[in-house]
Design an enzyme around this catalytic site. Sequence first.
Site, PDB file in Angstrom:
ATOM      1  N   HIS A 193      15.845  16.631  38.927  1.00 12.39           N
ATOM      2  CA  HIS A 193      14.388  16.630  39.157  1.00 12.39           C
ATOM      3  C   HIS A 193      13.960  15.838  40.395  1.00 12.39           C
ATOM      4  CE1 HIS A 193      13.830  18.998  35.703  1.00 12.39           C
ATOM      5  NE2 HIS A 193      13.866  18.047  34.787  1.00 12.39           N
ATOM      6  N   HIS A 196       6.561  20.791  34.360  1.00 12.78           N
ATOM      7  CA  HIS A 196       7.444  20.338  33.281  1.00 12.78           C
ATOM      8  C   HIS A 196       6.634  19.922  32.050  1.00 12.78           C
ATOM      9  CE1 HIS A 196      10.753  18.377  31.238  1.00 12.78           C
ATOM     10  NE2 HIS A 196      11.587  18.607  32.249  1.00 12.78           N
ATOM     11  N   GLU A 203       9.816  26.188  31.858  1.00 17.14           N
ATOM     12  CA  GLU A 203       9.730  25.785  33.250  1.00 17.14           C
ATOM     13  C   GLU A 203      10.139  26.959  34.136  1.00 17.14           C
ATOM     14  OE1 GLU A 203      12.377  22.403  33.478  1.00 17.14           O
ATOM     15  OE2 GLU A 203      11.821  21.899  31.416  1.00 17.14           O
TER      16      GLU A 203
END
Length: 350
Positions: free
Chosen positions: A107, A179, A313
């Site tokens: 991420h 997210h 996502e």
Amino acid sequence: MSHSTILKIVLGNIDGQAVEAYRLSAGGTSIEVMTFGAILTRLTRPDRTGKIDDIVLGYDDPADYVTKPGNSGAICGRHSNRMADGRFVLDGRPYDLPRNNGAHHLHGGMPGFGKRFWSAHPHPENNSVEFRLHSPDGDQGYPGALDASTTYRLSEEGTLSITMRATSDRTTVVNLIYHGYWNLGGHRSGSVEGQMLRIAADRYTPVTPDKIPTGEIVAVAGTPFDFTTAKPIGRDIAAAWPGGGYDHNLCHTDFDGTMRLSAEAHDPASGRALSIRSNQPGVQLYTANHFADAPTPGKGGALYQRYAGFALETQNFPNAPNVPAFPSSVLRPGEIYEHRMDIAFSTVAL
């Protein structure tokens, strides 16, 4: 849409900096989004009887978004999901990234975009708020000075559109994602195992024990990842991973870069339903497995436990820069990265 009222408030502070939030409403949907992480902190919808509830997981104190796990509601980047061994090669040159997920990169690093302040720019004329973030050349090891933006917009019908854009002055890689965790029964209603899910994906990317894609793209038929027909999220969840839980990328059928149906879900108990359309090739289904080991206090005194929510996502495939067979996540100067997702809400009858 006529000129809308967007309410600006201050939720608290993080490291002495005020956290601003913006509230928008239309068509039975109300949202709250804040400057830290460009996070969607609240989204309320009525059930089939008209009862309003918040259907996204999150926290009352903005500082909890820093310390508590899961990137709840955040816009993650510069390159979301996992990058094997914290490195990639671009145009023949290797780049090293922070290894913040065991031996791998996750991420966007430490901190990724979901743990930073974005600047807010409300647009009452179309009921939207745009958040902007500048990422300098070399940030977290990535090449190129990147300008990113995320716009949250509510249509008159109550559809939430999230549009993520980026440009760079050097060739780089980009994969921005939203997210958020959904619980259509209400964020405090417990496990989502009984909620129904259909995903327009006929293949998925198998992973190693470290959850890095093997590079294969295989059919979902006969696997726990077959959501081509709606089924309860919990039906095959125990078989999805040792110890249970989904955290896998599914590949959309007939992807061509246009807006297409990604997924549909509904809660039989409340009747709340959503559908997601996006222009991305994949979607990560994640069932908030981290709450199993670390039950976490959430908004309004709720306790988030095992399978308290599910994330959808929409994205490029994890580790795409290292797998030539995956769709490219390369962004070159003069190009515009644009990730769009439209989330429509409704109710279904008993």
